[in-house]
Design a protein around this motif. Sequence first.
Motif, PDB file in Angstrom:
ATOM      1  N   LEU A 188       0.852  -1.193   0.000  1.00  0.00           N
ATOM      2  CA  LEU A 188       0.000   0.000   0.000  1.00  0.00           C
ATOM      3  C   LEU A 188       0.883   1.235   0.000  1.00  0.00           C
ATOM      4  CD1 LEU A 188      -2.577  -1.156   2.704  1.00  0.00           C
ATOM      5  CD2 LEU A 188      -2.729  -1.430   0.233  1.00  0.00           C
ATOM      6  N   GLU A 189       0.280   2.371  -0.309  1.00  0.00           N
ATOM      7  CA  GLU A 189       1.068   3.588  -0.458  1.00  0.00           C
ATOM      8  C   GLU A 189       0.379   4.748   0.255  1.00  0.00           C
ATOM      9  OE1 GLU A 189       2.548   6.482  -4.122  1.00  0.00           O
ATOM     10  OE2 GLU A 189       1.547   4.601  -4.561  1.00  0.00           O
ATOM     11  N   LEU A 190       1.141   5.467   1.069  1.00  0.00           N
ATOM     12  CA  LEU A 190       0.645   6.672   1.715  1.00  0.00           C
ATOM     13  C   LEU A 190       0.879   7.827   0.753  1.00  0.00           C
ATOM     14  CD1 LEU A 190      -0.491   7.909   4.338  1.00  0.00           C
ATOM     15  CD2 LEU A 190       1.864   8.236   5.091  1.00  0.00           C
ATOM     16  N   LEU A 191      -0.182   8.542   0.424  1.00  0.00           N
ATOM     17  CA  LEU A 191      -0.084   9.621  -0.553  1.00  0.00           C
ATOM     18  C   LEU A 191       0.098  10.958   0.150  1.00  0.00           C
ATOM     19  CD1 LEU A 191      -2.966   8.564  -2.958  1.00  0.00           C
ATOM     20  CD2 LEU A 191      -0.529   8.129  -3.214  1.00  0.00           C
ATOM     21  N   ASP A 192       1.074  11.731  -0.286  1.00  0.00           N
ATOM     22  CA  ASP A 192       1.324  13.052   0.285  1.00  0.00           C
ATOM     23  C   ASP A 192       1.019  14.168  -0.705  1.00  0.00           C
ATOM     24  OD1 ASP A 192       2.253  12.254   2.818  1.00  0.00           O
ATOM     25  OD2 ASP A 192       4.219  11.795   1.992  1.00  0.00           O
ATOM     26  N   ASP A 193       1.265  13.902  -1.959  1.00  0.00           N
ATOM     27  CA  ASP A 193       1.114  14.918  -2.985  1.00  0.00           C
ATOM     28  C   ASP A 193      -0.365  15.214  -3.242  1.00  0.00           C
ATOM     29  OD1 ASP A 193       0.803  15.251  -6.214  1.00  0.00           O
ATOM     30  OD2 ASP A 193       2.556  16.316  -5.426  1.00  0.00           O
ATOM     31  N   LYS A 194      -0.739  16.469  -3.196  1.00  0.00           N
ATOM     32  CA  LYS A 194      -2.150  16.857  -3.358  1.00  0.00           C
ATOM     33  C   LYS A 194      -2.709  16.449  -4.717  1.00  0.00           C
ATOM     34  CE  LYS A 194      -2.200  20.567  -0.034  1.00  0.00           C
ATOM     35  NZ  LYS A 194      -2.539  21.933   0.282  1.00  0.00           N
ATOM     36  N   LYS A 195      -1.888  16.506  -5.737  1.00  0.00           N
ATOM     37  CA  LYS A 195      -2.352  16.100  -7.069  1.00  0.00           C
ATOM     38  C   LYS A 195      -2.608  14.600  -7.112  1.00  0.00           C
ATOM     39  CE  LYS A 195      -0.453  19.864  -9.774  1.00  0.00           C
ATOM     40  NZ  LYS A 195       0.458  20.256 -10.854  1.00  0.00           N
ATOM     41  N   GLN A 196      -1.718  13.821  -6.505  1.00  0.00           N
ATOM     42  CA  GLN A 196      -1.900  12.370  -6.446  1.00  0.00           C
ATOM     43  C   GLN A 196      -3.185  12.028  -5.696  1.00  0.00           C
ATOM     44  OE1 GLN A 196       1.669  10.671  -4.612  1.00  0.00           O
ATOM     45  NE2 GLN A 196       1.764   9.275  -6.337  1.00  0.00           N
ATOM     46  N   ILE A 197      -3.427  12.735  -4.615  1.00  0.00           N
ATOM     47  CA  ILE A 197      -4.627  12.498  -3.812  1.00  0.00           C
ATOM     48  C   ILE A 197      -5.868  12.784  -4.646  1.00  0.00           C
ATOM     49  CG2 ILE A 197      -5.950  13.333  -1.818  1.00  0.00           C
ATOM     50  CD1 ILE A 197      -3.132  13.826  -0.471  1.00  0.00           C
ATOM     51  N   LEU A 198      -5.855  13.888  -5.380  1.00  0.00           N
ATOM     52  CA  LEU A 198      -6.997  14.245  -6.220  1.00  0.00           C
ATOM     53  C   LEU A 198      -7.204  13.207  -7.322  1.00  0.00           C
ATOM     54  CD1 LEU A 198      -9.286  16.175  -6.884  1.00  0.00           C
ATOM     55  CD2 LEU A 198      -7.651  17.546  -8.215  1.00  0.00           C
ATOM     56  N   VAL A 199      -6.123  12.730  -7.929  1.00  0.00           N
ATOM     57  CA  VAL A 199      -6.229  11.710  -8.974  1.00  0.00           C
ATOM     58  C   VAL A 199      -6.826  10.425  -8.401  1.00  0.00           C
ATOM     59  CG1 VAL A 199      -4.875  10.188 -10.491  1.00  0.00           C
ATOM     60  CG2 VAL A 199      -4.474  12.654 -10.510  1.00  0.00           C
ATOM     61  N   GLU A 200      -6.438  10.034  -7.200  1.00  0.00           N
ATOM     62  CA  GLU A 200      -7.010   8.843  -6.565  1.00  0.00           C
ATOM     63  C   GLU A 200      -8.512   9.029  -6.339  1.00  0.00           C
ATOM     64  OE1 GLU A 200      -5.710   5.765  -6.095  1.00  0.00           O
ATOM     65  OE2 GLU A 200      -4.076   6.643  -7.245  1.00  0.00           O
ATOM     66  N   LYS A 201      -8.902  10.233  -5.952  1.00  0.00           N
ATOM     67  CA  LYS A 201     -10.324  10.514  -5.755  1.00  0.00           C
ATOM     68  C   LYS A 201     -11.081  10.420  -7.083  1.00  0.00           C
ATOM     69  CE  LYS A 201      -9.944  13.461  -1.673  1.00  0.00           C
ATOM     70  NZ  LYS A 201     -10.161  14.824  -1.131  1.00  0.00           N
ATOM     71  N   ILE A 202     -10.492  10.944  -8.144  1.00  0.00           N
ATOM     72  CA  ILE A 202     -11.111  10.865  -9.484  1.00  0.00           C
ATOM     73  C   ILE A 202     -11.270   9.398  -9.872  1.00  0.00           C
ATOM     74  CG2 ILE A 202     -10.787  11.343 -11.951  1.00  0.00           C
ATOM     75  CD1 ILE A 202      -9.198  13.899 -11.047  1.00  0.00           C
ATOM     76  N   LYS A 203     -10.200   8.617  -9.707  1.00  0.00           N
ATOM     77  CA  LYS A 203     -10.247   7.194 -10.053  1.00  0.00           C
ATOM     78  C   LYS A 203     -11.320   6.472  -9.238  1.00  0.00           C
ATOM     79  CE  LYS A 203      -6.180   5.197 -10.146  1.00  0.00           C
ATOM     80  NZ  LYS A 203      -4.755   4.901  -9.858  1.00  0.00           N
ATOM     81  N   ASN A 204     -11.413   6.774  -7.956  1.00  0.00           N
ATOM     82  CA  ASN A 204     -12.420   6.134  -7.107  1.00  0.00           C
ATOM     83  C   ASN A 204     -13.836   6.455  -7.564  1.00  0.00           C
ATOM     84  OD1 ASN A 204     -10.547   4.855  -5.464  1.00  0.00           O
ATOM     85  ND2 ASN A 204     -10.509   6.496  -3.967  1.00  0.00           N
ATOM     86  N   VAL A 205     -14.086   7.706  -7.958  1.00  0.00           N
ATOM     87  CA  VAL A 205     -15.413   8.094  -8.454  1.00  0.00           C
ATOM     88  C   VAL A 205     -15.732   7.320  -9.726  1.00  0.00           C
ATOM     89  CG1 VAL A 205     -16.729   9.994  -9.509  1.00  0.00           C
ATOM     90  CG2 VAL A 205     -15.521  10.375  -7.367  1.00  0.00           C
ATOM     91  N   ILE A 206     -14.768   7.216 -10.620  1.00  0.00           N
ATOM     92  CA  ILE A 206     -14.980   6.517 -11.890  1.00  0.00           C
ATOM     93  C   ILE A 206     -15.218   5.026 -11.656  1.00  0.00           C
ATOM     94  CG2 ILE A 206     -13.860   5.821 -14.058  1.00  0.00           C
ATOM     95  CD1 ILE A 206     -12.480   8.656 -13.967  1.00  0.00           C
ATOM     96  N   VAL A 207     -14.405   4.412 -10.837  1.00  0.00           N
ATOM     97  CA  VAL A 207     -14.556   2.989 -10.550  1.00  0.00           C
ATOM     98  C   VAL A 207     -15.914   2.731  -9.904  1.00  0.00           C
ATOM     99  CG1 VAL A 207     -13.690   1.091  -9.118  1.00  0.00           C
ATOM    100  CG2 VAL A 207     -12.097   2.459 -10.475  1.00  0.00           C
ATOM    101  N   GLU A 208     -16.291   3.553  -8.964  1.00  0.00           N
ATOM    102  CA  GLU A 208     -17.601   3.412  -8.314  1.00  0.00           C
ATOM    103  C   GLU A 208     -18.723   3.579  -9.336  1.00  0.00           C
ATOM    104  OE1 GLU A 208     -20.449   2.810  -5.435  1.00  0.00           O
ATOM    105  OE2 GLU A 208     -18.297   2.637  -5.101  1.00  0.00           O
ATOM    106  N   MET A 209     -18.610   4.581 -10.185  1.00  0.00           N
ATOM    107  CA  MET A 209     -19.630   4.884 -11.193  1.00  0.00           C
ATOM    108  C   MET A 209     -19.805   3.717 -12.172  1.00  0.00           C
ATOM    109  SD  MET A 209     -19.487   8.090 -13.905  1.00  0.00           S
ATOM    110  CE  MET A 209     -18.084   7.485 -14.833  1.00  0.00           C
TER     111      MET A 209
END
Length: 186
Positions: free
Chosen positions: A59-80
Amino acid sequence: MKLYIKYMVSLRCKMLVQEELKKLGLNRVAVDLGVVEIFGDITDEQREKFRNNLKKAGLELLDDKKQILVEKIKNVIVEMIHYSDEIPEMNDSDFISEMLGYDYTYLSNTFSEVKGMTIRHFIILHRIEKAKELLMYDELTLTEIAHRLHYSSVAHLSSQFKKITGLTPSYFRELKYKRVKNLEDL
């Protein structure tokens, strides 16, 4: 304080994260989809130990704000695409923008910069994966699959499917029968 972790949704991952936090003496926490909220302070030493233990577990701890936002985008898409049976009433870009509370252009630019692909391409890849899954179950017609995955027509789905997989949806489904027959012949 919120920490963001890159992991797939699974009970095992959630339990592993909770266990690692407990080892560090951080018991007042909330663990949700990719987010750990710690009610209190975490030292730099605890944070680094947590990061290293997560890394050992894949697993990976994310620090970069852009990386965090990209993970959120991916999660929304996967959920959708993978976990929602309802088709959003709006187009994908408006839905993603509304879910995350950001302008779509900003989301799109950030995603492309971090992932090296567009959000649209990421959505197509996931829709094709879902189509493959639905074709394997053999419970829905191609028309029903196209509708469920928010395609304008079977031809549009077929075109994208062939572009990504090199196969037509019908041939992909036919391969399932050939695999089953080969297994029966063993």
